[in-house]
Write an enzyme that holds these catalytic residues in place. Structure first.
Site, short mmCIF file in Angstrom:
data_model
loop_
_atom_site.label_atom_id
_atom_site.label_comp_id
_atom_site.label_asym_id
_atom_site.label_seq_id
_atom_site.Cartn_x
_atom_site.Cartn_y
_atom_site.Cartn_z
CG HIS A 136 -37.44 41.98 19.50
ND1 HIS A 136 -36.83 40.83 19.93
CD2 HIS A 136 -38.52 42.17 20.31
CE1 HIS A 136 -37.51 40.32 20.97
NE2 HIS A 136 -38.53 41.13 21.21
CB SER A 196 -37.60 47.89 25.05
OG SER A 196 -38.07 46.70 25.66
CG HIS A 209 -40.90 45.10 23.44
ND1 HIS A 209 -39.99 44.87 24.44
CD2 HIS A 209 -41.05 43.90 22.79
CE1 HIS A 209 -39.60 43.60 24.41
NE2 HIS A 209 -40.23 42.99 23.42
CD GLU A 269 -38.62 39.47 24.46
OE1 GLU A 269 -38.21 40.56 24.91
OE2 GLU A 269 -39.47 39.39 23.56
#
Length: 276
Positions: A141, A201, A136, A182
């Protein structure tokens, strides 16, 4: 003195990760030798599945930057990524054992250091995991940290987080992180695309965010974002949309002190779309 583990939300399950490895700032060396062949295989399978879903769903900047992560068939060495990342935007990734508290998190971002968990999910957690793992954090990110405007926004967010902590407004600022970093969407000429790591993700969330008629997709409004609750255990019912990363940078640049004061006097909003 050992640092305290951090638990996600209201979960009662023990935190993942070995916090005895962490220093006072919660960082530690990447424990690369501990990865098993099964761990590398899990990363490869996750990468292959998610990369196949990106066309037509992920934003152009993310797709262009993804190759900068390097190897796809195993968990990368963080220092290999850092050689490219620092040259691109003067950022670097640092290892953490899992979730970390607000002040260390904000402090790292303010110093252009992004914390990446180094453990990876088990095969039985392949489709869903509550806590962020190395896949993730890396896949979701890190690619956009190669984008100069987004990278500058992340540093500014860290500095703003330290100020919000002093004002007792971290919950409000966390909602901004949730609905942008996010679970943010960006409008491109060819339609809505995802830039949020929680979407990028997740195979299910990626398709839900872009194609489902169920969620509402609203223009980014800082005060509305800070008033809106969010869910950690289901697909989002509300997404906020930007037209560019420059818009995100500009809208989050002002001093939020008066914004926090106003929002605290207003009712919270549900994450669910209003009934027709």
């Amino acid at each position: 003195m050992a640092v305290e583990p951090v638990v996600y939300g209201a979960s009662e399950r023990p935190p993942r990760g070995d916090y005895s490895r962490a220093g006072a700032d919660y960082t530690c060396p990447q424990d690369y030798a501990s990865y098993t062949p099964a761990d590398h295989a899990t990363y490869r399978r996750l990468y292959e599945r998610q990369a196949a879903l990106l066309p037509g769903r992920a934003c152009d900047a993310f797709i262009a930057a993804l190759p900068s992560l390097g190897v796809k068939d195993r968990i990368p060495h963080f220092d290999e990524i850092n050689q490219r990342l620092y040259q691109a935007t003067r950022w670097e990734i640092v290892t953490v054992p899992g979730l970390i508290p607000e002040v260390p998190f904000f402090s790292l971002l303010a110093n252009r250091k992004f914390p990446v968990t180094d453990w990876i999910r088990k095969p039985e957690e392949f489709d869903y995991i509550v806590e962020p793992d190395v896949f993730h954090d890396l896949f979701g990110h890190v690619p956009l940290l190669f984008d100069p405007v987004f990278a500058d926004h992340m540093q500014a967010y860290g500095k703003g987080g330290l100020k919000a902590h002093g004002l007792g407004a971290c919950e409000l600022l966390s909602r901004l992180y949730w609905y942008t970093v996010e679970f943010g969407l960006i409008r491109q000429k060819d339609g809505f695309r995802a830039y949020g790591a929680g979407i990028l993700s997740s195979p299910g969330e990626l398709q839900h965010a872009i194609a489902s008629p169920e969620p509402q997709r609203l223009p980014l409004d800082i005060e509305r974002v800070m008033r809106t609750r969010y869910k950690i255990d289901s697909y989002q019912q509300t997404y906020f949309v930007i037209d560019s990363f420059q818009e995100l940078f500009d809208k989050t640049a002002p001093d939020f002190t008066p914004v926090y004061a106003r929002v605290k006097t207003l009712d919270e909003l549900s994450a669910a779309p209003a009934a027709a």
